[in-house]
Design an enzyme around this catalytic site. Sequence first.
Site, PDB file in Angstrom:
ATOM      1  N   GLY A  16       0.818  -1.210   0.000  1.00 45.46           N
ATOM      2  CA  GLY A  16       0.000   0.000   0.000  1.00 45.46           C
ATOM      3  C   GLY A  16       0.847   1.252   0.000  1.00 45.46           C
ATOM      4  N   VAL A  17       0.299   2.297  -0.606  1.00 45.24           N
ATOM      5  CA  VAL A  17       0.954   3.618  -0.614  1.00 45.24           C
ATOM      6  C   VAL A  17      -0.106   4.627  -0.191  1.00 45.24           C
ATOM      7  CG1 VAL A  17       2.019   5.377  -2.106  1.00 45.24           C
ATOM      8  CG2 VAL A  17       2.615   2.963  -2.409  1.00 45.24           C
TER       9      VAL A  17
ATOM     10  N   GLN B 280       3.843   8.326  -7.750  1.00 47.54           N
ATOM     11  CA  GLN B 280       5.137   9.018  -7.692  1.00 47.54           C
ATOM     12  C   GLN B 280       6.263   8.002  -7.639  1.00 47.54           C
ATOM     13  OE1 GLN B 280       4.986  11.915  -4.409  1.00 47.54           O
ATOM     14  NE2 GLN B 280       2.797  12.180  -4.816  1.00 47.54           N
ATOM     15  N   GLY B 281       5.922   6.733  -7.944  1.00 50.57           N
ATOM     16  CA  GLY B 281       6.979   5.722  -8.023  1.00 50.57           C
ATOM     17  C   GLY B 281       7.295   5.018  -6.704  1.00 50.57           C
ATOM     18  N   VAL B 282       6.466   5.208  -5.659  1.00 52.03           N
ATOM     19  CA  VAL B 282       6.783   4.575  -4.368  1.00 52.03           C
ATOM     20  C   VAL B 282       6.661   3.047  -4.484  1.00 52.03           C
ATOM     21  CG1 VAL B 282       6.168   4.396  -1.921  1.00 52.03           C
ATOM     22  CG2 VAL B 282       6.035   6.612  -3.074  1.00 52.03           C
ATOM     23  N   LEU B 283       5.542   2.568  -5.072  1.00 47.00           N
ATOM     24  CA  LEU B 283       5.396   1.115  -5.210  1.00 47.00           C
ATOM     25  C   LEU B 283       6.518   0.546  -6.076  1.00 47.00           C
ATOM     26  CD1 LEU B 283       3.916  -1.552  -4.850  1.00 47.00           C
ATOM     27  CD2 LEU B 283       2.572  -1.000  -6.879  1.00 47.00           C
ATOM     28  N   SER B 284       6.834   1.209  -7.175  1.00 48.83           N
ATOM     29  CA  SER B 284       7.890   0.695  -8.057  1.00 48.83           C
ATOM     30  C   SER B 284       9.203   0.546  -7.278  1.00 48.83           C
ATOM     31  CB  SER B 284       8.117   1.633  -9.239  1.00 48.83           C
ATOM     32  OG  SER B 284       6.896   1.853  -9.896  1.00 48.83           O
TER      33      SER B 284
ATOM     34  N   GLU C 227      -6.005  -5.502  -7.802  1.00 50.07           N
ATOM     35  CA  GLU C 227      -6.435  -5.090  -9.137  1.00 50.07           C
ATOM     36  C   GLU C 227      -5.503  -5.766 -10.136  1.00 50.07           C
ATOM     37  OE1 GLU C 227      -7.724  -0.780  -9.678  1.00 50.07           O
ATOM     38  OE2 GLU C 227      -6.380  -0.675  -7.964  1.00 50.07           O
TER      39      GLU C 227
ATOM     40  N   TYR D  37       0.292  -5.556 -11.244  1.00 49.14           N
ATOM     41  CA  TYR D  37       1.526  -6.311 -11.018  1.00 49.14           C
ATOM     42  C   TYR D  37       2.217  -6.885 -12.254  1.00 49.14           C
ATOM     43  CZ  TYR D  37       0.501  -5.771  -6.094  1.00 49.14           C
ATOM     44  OH  TYR D  37       0.260  -5.233  -4.862  1.00 49.14           O
TER      45      TYR D  37
ATOM     46  N   PHE E 263      -4.238 -14.316   1.551  1.00 49.20           N
ATOM     47  CA  PHE E 263      -3.230 -13.647   2.373  1.00 49.20           C
ATOM     48  C   PHE E 263      -3.073 -12.200   1.923  1.00 49.20           C
ATOM     49  CE2 PHE E 263       0.275 -13.787  -0.797  1.00 49.20           C
ATOM     50  CZ  PHE E 263      -0.169 -14.786  -1.639  1.00 49.20           C
TER      51      PHE E 263
HETATM   52  C1  LIG Z   1      -1.556   0.137  -5.962  1.00 46.20           C
HETATM   53  C2  LIG Z   1      -0.634   1.137  -5.255  1.00 46.20           C
HETATM   54  C3  LIG Z   1       0.194   0.390  -4.190  1.00 46.20           C
HETATM   55  C4  LIG Z   1       0.285   1.786  -6.328  1.00 46.20           C
HETATM   56  O1  LIG Z   1       1.268   2.565  -5.668  1.00 46.20           O
HETATM   57  P1  LIG Z   1       1.991   3.801  -6.404  1.00 46.20           P
HETATM   58  O2  LIG Z   1       3.129   4.221  -5.550  1.00 46.20           O
HETATM   59  O3  LIG Z   1       0.986   4.807  -6.782  1.00 46.20           O
HETATM   60  O4  LIG Z   1       2.558   3.095  -7.729  1.00 46.20           O
HETATM   61  P2  LIG Z   1       3.721   3.694  -8.676  1.00 46.20           P
HETATM   62  O5  LIG Z   1       3.695   5.201  -8.627  1.00 46.20           O
HETATM   63  O6  LIG Z   1       5.017   3.042  -8.377  1.00 46.20           O
HETATM   64  O7  LIG Z   1       3.176   3.211 -10.092  1.00 46.20           O
HETATM   65  C5  LIG Z   1       3.889   2.359 -10.950  1.00 46.20           C
HETATM   66  C6  LIG Z   1       3.109   2.193 -12.225  1.00 46.20           C
HETATM   67  O8  LIG Z   1       1.924   1.438 -11.940  1.00 46.20           O
HETATM   68  C7  LIG Z   1       0.768   2.162 -12.351  1.00 46.20           C
HETATM   69  N1  LIG Z   1      -0.256   1.896 -11.349  1.00 46.20           N
HETATM   70  C8  LIG Z   1      -0.152   2.041 -10.025  1.00 46.20           C
HETATM   71  N2  LIG Z   1      -1.282   1.681  -9.418  1.00 46.20           N
HETATM   72  C9  LIG Z   1      -2.124   1.282 -10.384  1.00 46.20           C
HETATM   73  C10 LIG Z   1      -3.454   0.819 -10.364  1.00 46.20           C
HETATM   74  N3  LIG Z   1      -4.145   0.693  -9.216  1.00 46.20           N
HETATM   75  N4  LIG Z   1      -4.010   0.500 -11.548  1.00 46.20           N
HETATM   76  C11 LIG Z   1      -3.322   0.641 -12.696  1.00 46.20           C
HETATM   77  N5  LIG Z   1      -2.034   1.092 -12.775  1.00 46.20           N
HETATM   78  C12 LIG Z   1      -1.459   1.408 -11.619  1.00 46.20           C
HETATM   79  C13 LIG Z   1       1.198   3.622 -12.350  1.00 46.20           C
HETATM   80  O9  LIG Z   1       0.404   4.387 -13.207  1.00 46.20           O
HETATM   81  C14 LIG Z   1       2.619   3.512 -12.828  1.00 46.20           C
HETATM   82  O10 LIG Z   1       2.628   3.340 -14.222  1.00 46.20           O
HETATM   83  P3  LIG Z   1       3.832   3.909 -15.143  1.00 46.20           P
HETATM   84  O11 LIG Z   1       5.082   3.210 -14.645  1.00 46.20           O
HETATM   85  O12 LIG Z   1       3.439   3.507 -16.521  1.00 46.20           O
HETATM   86  O13 LIG Z   1       3.843   5.368 -14.902  1.00 46.20           O
HETATM   87  C15 LIG Z   1      -1.458   2.268  -4.568  1.00 46.20           C
HETATM   88  O14 LIG Z   1      -2.269   2.859  -5.534  1.00 46.20           O
HETATM   89  C16 LIG Z   1      -2.323   1.785  -3.410  1.00 46.20           C
HETATM   90  O15 LIG Z   1      -1.873   1.772  -2.270  1.00 46.20           O
HETATM   91  N6  LIG Z   1      -3.596   1.401  -3.701  1.00 46.20           N
HETATM   92  C17 LIG Z   1      -4.520   0.949  -2.663  1.00 46.20           C
HETATM   93  C18 LIG Z   1      -4.076  -0.350  -2.018  1.00 46.20           C
HETATM   94  C19 LIG Z   1      -3.881  -1.474  -3.011  1.00 46.20           C
HETATM   95  O16 LIG Z   1      -4.655  -1.698  -3.920  1.00 46.20           O
HETATM   96  N7  LIG Z   1      -2.780  -2.213  -2.809  1.00 46.20           N
HETATM   97  C20 LIG Z   1      -2.445  -3.372  -3.607  1.00 46.20           C
HETATM   98  C21 LIG Z   1      -2.801  -4.563  -2.828  1.00 46.20           C
HETATM   99  S1  LIG Z   1      -2.554  -6.061  -3.748  1.00 46.20           S
END
Ligand SMILES: CC(C)(COP(=O)(O)OP(=O)(O)OC[C@H]1O[C@@H](n2cnc3c(N)ncnc32)[C@H](O)[C@@H]1OP(=O)(O)O)[C@@H](O)C(=O)NCCC(=O)NCCS
Length: 409
Positions: A83-84, A91-95, A119, A123, A409
């Site tokens: 999660g972020v 902003q690239g935190v997950l990446s 979603e 991944y 999980f």
């Molecule tokens: C999903 C989540 C972790 C993404 O974190 P983030 O820091 O915004 O991701 P990043 O900025 O590193 O994004 C990396 C790439 O993934 C894409 N991306 C991120 N979240 C996405 C989503 N929900 N759907 C589609 N694309 C997504 C971004 O657009 C980006 O694409 P790019 O490289 O082409 O620009 C965040 O949106 C979140 O916390 N969501 C709610 C909790 C959740 O769903 N967690 C996952 C549990 S399995």
Amino acid sequence: MEIRSTTDEDFDVFVDTVHAAFGRFPETPVEGGGLWWSALEADRCLLALTADGRPVGTAATHAFELTLPGETLVPAPGVTAVGVLPSHRRQGVLSAMMRHQLADLRAHGEVLSVLLASEATIYGRFGYGPATYTQRLTVQRHRAALRGEGGTAGAPATGADRGSVEVLRRAECGEILEDVYDRYRRAQPGALSRPHRWWSSRAGQPPISPAPRYVAVHRDADGVPDGYASYSLGEPDNTLTVDETITCDDAVFTALARFVLGHDLTSRVVFRHMPPQHPLRWQLADFRAGEAGDDMDWLWVRLLDVPRALTARGWFTDGELVLDVEDPFLDEHDRYLLTVRDGKADCVPTDREPDLSLDVCDLGSVYLGGTAPSTLVRAGHIRAHRPDAAALADALFRGDRSPHCLHWF
Ligand SMILES: CC(C)(COP(=O)(O)OP(=O)(O)OC[C@H]1O[C@@H](n2cnc3c(N)ncnc32)[C@H](O)[C@@H]1OP(=O)(O)O)[C@@H](O)C(=O)NCCC(=O)NCCS
């Protein structure tokens, strides 16, 4: 940004941050356990922090074991609690966390990692592909007779099954569920272990969690438990919902299905977490009495070491394929010769012309035998360089039985 492991001292910061990312508040602990995060281990949890030390992102792994085709077991870190904070998304935190985590897993010699995706769009870019699938099967009780049983749903066990079914309350089951699940998951490709800490902290979904449930426990002719179905009755119209039916033996599955389908004062039985293509539908006297729904992906697989992953699983058809594998996230591109003889594979680097070109996420999808390579060729994911390559890949990757995972999980 800094990414670091948590410790026991700041584990509560991790828990608060992951809840904030999902827009939730941590639940208050109740007697009997059952908080989903209590199975996490602090040193397997990552926190992403801003330059001024504010936590903005989380990711963790559970130490699972995955059963591969051929009943071999490999360690399988299960990625979770990703999660972020809404204020710091895109902003690239997950990446950055994924890059850190994959490097960490490789440094620890892991062959692969797995996850469940909130979603399906998140991944793939990190190299994960859907590898097992699940669905629910709804059976209307008035049409629930099994073939050859004279139209009476719930008739006593007949035929080969010399065992018995006993109903226990969840709290009376002791170690039975843990033992039966452990035997089942070792024989079921795609299944994950449920480490003891899950059962002892009751972290997860029923029947692990403390939610009240009845459990139909099947015992063999010697009285040894060899299967269970955990269930509850509720709305609408007295629907009996089966959380999971766990056994290695098809005859025991049938006995448990016969038991729940025979439960009086229910209008329908919903079997959750069924493998697509499960034989139960074919066992109904009226094929249309069973309605499949909620078809979805479940376990996603990410290969971290392609040759070790491919040689670890069992194989069931001899053959040879040259795989050109692209891993854009880790900026890698390798070509392998996969040779299968007598159930074992050899996988070595090669400069031969490729039979198939594919992304590492698609290799993850076909790895457990639950996705046919030809489907991904037809979908335009995988490129076949000769006409028979897709059919050969289908034959090679097919497992001894369909992979299935139902652990949440
Ligand atoms: C999903 C989540 C972790 C993404 O974190 P983030 O820091 O915004 O991701 P990043 O900025 O590193 O994004 C990396 C790439 O993934 C894409 N991306 C991120 N979240 C996405 C989503 N929900 N759907 C589609 N694309 C997504 C971004 O657009 C980006 O694409 P790019 O490289 O082409 O620009 C965040 O949106 C979140 O916390 N969501 C709610 C909790 C959740 O769903 N967690 C996952 C549990 S399995």
